[in-house]
Design an enzyme around this catalytic site. Structure first.
Site, PDB file in Angstrom:
ATOM      1  N   ALA A   1      -4.106   7.763  -4.364  1.00  0.00           N
ATOM      2  CA  ALA A   1      -2.761   7.278  -4.676  1.00  0.00           C
ATOM      3  C   ALA A   1      -2.898   5.812  -5.092  1.00  0.00           C
ATOM      4  CB  ALA A   1      -1.853   7.422  -3.468  1.00  0.00           C
TER       5      ALA A   1
ATOM      6  N   SER B   1       0.849  -1.187   0.000  1.00  0.00           N
ATOM      7  CA  SER B   1       0.000   0.000   0.000  1.00  0.00           C
ATOM      8  C   SER B   1       0.888   1.241   0.000  1.00  0.00           C
ATOM      9  CB  SER B   1      -0.951  -0.021   1.195  1.00  0.00           C
ATOM     10  OG  SER B   1      -1.933   0.990   1.054  1.00  0.00           O
ATOM     11  N   ASN B   2       0.319   2.369   0.340  1.00  0.00           N
ATOM     12  CA  ASN B   2       1.103   3.610   0.386  1.00  0.00           C
ATOM     13  C   ASN B   2       0.545   4.522   1.476  1.00  0.00           C
ATOM     14  OD1 ASN B   2      -0.890   5.590  -0.823  1.00  0.00           O
ATOM     15  ND2 ASN B   2      -0.795   4.069  -2.463  1.00  0.00           N
ATOM     16  N   HIS B   3       1.242   5.618   1.728  1.00  0.00           N
ATOM     17  CA  HIS B   3       0.951   6.468   2.887  1.00  0.00           C
ATOM     18  C   HIS B   3      -0.227   7.419   2.702  1.00  0.00           C
ATOM     19  CE1 HIS B   3       4.343   5.095   5.229  1.00  0.00           C
ATOM     20  NE2 HIS B   3       5.138   5.251   4.198  1.00  0.00           N
TER      21      HIS B   3
END
Lengths: 232, 232
Positions: free
Chosen positions: A107, A40-42
């Site tokens: 994102a 995943s991402n922030h």
């Protein structure tokens, strides 16, 4: 929350998006490695949710396509939950056909795991390394901007270097009508922060939106979008 | 939360862990791919936080080593935040030397990315695939159980198949005093659920703890731990 709802209800905004259908994507996506692990991402979803709330207050009919986040859905906004980039791509294409403005704030993972393991991958004593093969995901905002009757399409560029260069390149390559660039290497703005700063580009102009609360910044960005949308 | 604090304060539990120092790990870890992306897992931290709250109520001095979660720290518990498996490993070894009971409830990443990119990795048009090279992380619970003056060490096994087999194998291989196995393929228990069910094994015994709220289950598990700890 109740107080915020009451304030939102009575707040008088010039309804600059009245009569417009706006689709906004928000948050990260998650790409499964196995039933337990994922990539995943922030992205916290805060900027996208702030845009959805502001667009609704400015008179738009808002549909929010959200990745997995810990945020409550803004009042009056229709939300569709998605997990993976492929699911968000599918939902976006289904909704984009019938909207006026599409804002891609999520994102979305550029790559997903090529083969998702059905069961939890076991750590083996005899193997100190592991290769994870990734394949490219469909590009959500580029797919929307490639539609025959494309909506006014706004992208985001979260970068850690060469912000303006990458953002303008991305706008041109993906046929976007506008792009908002933010520098996620600065801790006081971007991912999971309550504040953000954006450099906004469109084909024949640009504007700097200085560091501000994401809700205030959302209204400033929507004002730019409404102006450029009307100028089409 | 205030009400819960007041209830916790006045609740009379047999202080079966009085005078004992208990270290509990909880939540997932995150392993960076670049400044934007990471690998993580579905652990919510709820079981570990429930164990920390219950151990404190049962009289223990509790130190909670937590990965990134969205939970408030239980009253009276000392919390240390960590992100990566390496950071959790370091914190665990520092704390384990001086504790009586170590409960490894965190879902620590078995692998991390071999080389973390300094800047956001750009998607390139000419490359539809990407290889991510992963290397093995240090094993937190096995490292603690290998200490010369090891604490009573309890592991968790989150599995999606062959639960009992993998759990018993893990207990033996890592020299644990007890292991709690849970089947995370069932949606009503495990990751992010408010409930859980555990099959608990120790070298000469086992017990099934049926589906229950994680706070109730935490007390049942701590009762088993206290009993086996005293029998050492």
């Amino acid at each position: 929350e109740l107080l915020a709802n009451i304030q939102a209800f009575f707040q008088v905004e010039a309804p600059i998006l009245a009569g417009l259908k706006v689709v906004i994507t928000a948050g990260p996506t998650r790409e499964a490695i196995d039933p337990v692990r994922y990539i995943s991402n922030h992205s916290s979803g805060k900027m996208g949710y702030a845009l959805a709330a502001a667009a609704q207050q400015l008179g738009a009919e808002v549909c929010l396509l959200s990745g997995p986040v810990n945020l409550s859905t803004p009042v009056g906004v229709k939300k569709i939950d998605t997990i993976t980039a492929q699911a968000m791509h599918q939902a976006a294409l289904a909704k984009a056909e019938d909207c006026d403005i599409f804002i891609a704030c999520a994102a979305v993972a550029d790559y997903r795991v090529a083969e998702i393991a059905e069961h939890k991958i076991k750590k083996t004593d005899d193997c100190d390394e592991m290769q994870l093969r990734l394949v490219k995901n469909p590009d959500v905002v580029a797919s929307v901007a490639a539609l025959p009757n494309k909506p006014f399409t706004v992208g985001f560029a979260a970068e850690t270097q060469d912000l303006n260069h990458y953002a303008k390149q991305k706008m041109a390559r993906k046929n976007l009508d506008m792009i908002a660039a933010n520098d996620v290497s600065k801790p006081e703005q971007g991912f999971n922060s309550e504040q953000n700063a954006l450099k906004v580009f469109w084909p024949d102009g640009e504007q700097q939106l200085d560091l501000a609360d994401k809700s205030a910044l959302a209204k400033q960005l929507l004002a730019l979008i409404a102006k450029q949308y009307a100028a089409q």
